[in-house]
Scaffold this active site. Sequence first.
Site, mmCIF file in Angstrom:
data_model
loop_
_atom_site.group_PDB
_atom_site.id
_atom_site.type_symbol
_atom_site.label_atom_id
_atom_site.label_comp_id
_atom_site.label_asym_id
_atom_site.label_seq_id
_atom_site.Cartn_x
_atom_site.Cartn_y
_atom_site.Cartn_z
ATOM 1 N N HIS A 19 0.752 -1.250 0.107
ATOM 2 C CA HIS A 19 -0.084 0.069 0.071
ATOM 3 C C HIS A 19 0.907 1.252 0.034
ATOM 4 O O HIS A 19 0.364 2.466 -0.319
ATOM 5 C CB HIS A 19 -0.855 -0.166 1.150
ATOM 6 C CG HIS A 19 -2.257 0.554 0.991
ATOM 7 N ND1 HIS A 19 -2.932 0.416 -0.130
ATOM 8 C CD2 HIS A 19 -3.167 0.949 1.970
ATOM 9 C CE1 HIS A 19 -4.137 0.838 0.022
ATOM 10 N NE2 HIS A 19 -4.364 1.244 0.943
ATOM 11 N N TYR A 64 -2.870 9.263 6.496
ATOM 12 C CA TYR A 64 -3.150 7.853 6.172
ATOM 13 C C TYR A 64 -4.172 7.823 4.892
ATOM 14 O O TYR A 64 -4.747 8.789 4.444
ATOM 15 C CB TYR A 64 -4.373 7.338 7.228
ATOM 16 C CG TYR A 64 -3.581 6.974 8.471
ATOM 17 C CD1 TYR A 64 -2.719 5.776 8.398
ATOM 18 C CD2 TYR A 64 -3.344 7.871 9.488
ATOM 19 C CE1 TYR A 64 -1.924 5.478 9.591
ATOM 20 C CE2 TYR A 64 -2.428 7.435 10.736
ATOM 21 C CZ TYR A 64 -1.712 6.324 10.884
ATOM 22 O OH TYR A 64 -0.936 6.322 11.731
ATOM 23 N N ASN A 66 -6.780 6.939 3.273
ATOM 24 C CA ASN A 66 -8.152 7.267 2.784
ATOM 25 C C ASN A 66 -8.386 8.690 2.919
ATOM 26 O O ASN A 66 -9.576 9.047 2.623
ATOM 27 C CB ASN A 66 -8.955 6.223 3.667
ATOM 28 C CG ASN A 66 -9.057 4.931 3.461
ATOM 29 O OD1 ASN A 66 -8.085 4.479 2.599
ATOM 30 N ND2 ASN A 66 -9.675 4.242 4.265
ATOM 31 N N ASP A 91 -0.763 2.365 -5.432
ATOM 32 C CA ASP A 91 -0.865 0.831 -5.757
ATOM 33 C C ASP A 91 -2.158 0.579 -6.200
ATOM 34 O O ASP A 91 -3.226 1.243 -6.075
ATOM 35 C CB ASP A 91 -0.787 0.291 -4.127
ATOM 36 C CG ASP A 91 -1.736 0.555 -3.416
ATOM 37 O OD1 ASP A 91 -2.049 1.815 -3.024
ATOM 38 O OD2 ASP A 91 -2.611 -0.551 -2.902
ATOM 39 N N ASN A 112 -9.450 3.838 -2.135
ATOM 40 C CA ASN A 112 -10.003 5.128 -1.357
ATOM 41 C C ASN A 112 -9.347 6.280 -1.465
ATOM 42 O O ASN A 112 -9.578 7.296 -1.081
ATOM 43 C CB ASN A 112 -10.171 4.427 0.080
ATOM 44 C CG ASN A 112 -11.322 3.639 0.242
ATOM 45 O OD1 ASN A 112 -12.535 3.589 -0.568
ATOM 46 N ND2 ASN A 112 -11.395 2.521 1.029
#
Length: 186
Positions: A19, A64, A66, A91, A112
Site C-alpha cells: 500500500h 493515512y 483514505n 498501488d 479509497n
Amino acid sequence: MKCIVGLGNPGFKYRKTRHNIGFMVVDHIASENGWKINKSGFESHYTIEFLNGEKVMLVKPQTYMNLSGNAVKKIADYYDLDPQDIVVIYDDLDLPTGKIRLRQKGGHGGHNGIRNIIDQLKTKDFNRIRFGIGRPDSDLPVVDYVLNKFPKSEKKTVEEAIEKSNHACEDWVEKPFLEVMNTYNT
C-alpha cells in the site's frame, strides 16, 4: 510547479508494504537526486527542489491513505496548482506486480485514496501512475494483502518498476504528460 504525490500510510509498521508503494517511489526520486524530504506541512512530509530548471514538489501525505485528498487539496490551494500539474502514484490491485500504467484522468477504481483526492479536488482530471501490486493468490483478505510487504521473489520486479516510475516522473517535468504516457504505457 510540478507536484509528485506518493500515496501511503505514515508510520514504521506500514513501511515497505504494498500500500506504500507511492511513498517508496517518492523516496527513490528524492534519493536519486540527493534530496531530503524534510519539511512538514499541508498534513504531509515534502520537499521542494529544482529538476532541469523546473520547480518540483515531492509529497508524502501523512493523513493515512483514505484521507490523502485532504493533503493534496491543501497543497493545490496554497500553490494554486492546476490538477494537471499533479501526478499521484499509488498501488493498484488490478495490475500485475511491477506493471505501471500512466493515466491523465479516470475514476477511483475502488482505491479509497484516489476516491478522496477526486472528492477533495472536485475533479477526476489529474495525472496518475498506477503501480501494480497484483491480487492475493489465496483467501487472504485484500486489506491484509495490501498491508503486507512484497515477498523477496518480487523484489527485483518492484525495484525495476520503482526506477521506471522515477524516470516517468522526471520525464514529465520536461514533457507533456500525454507524451510520457505514450512512452511508458507501451
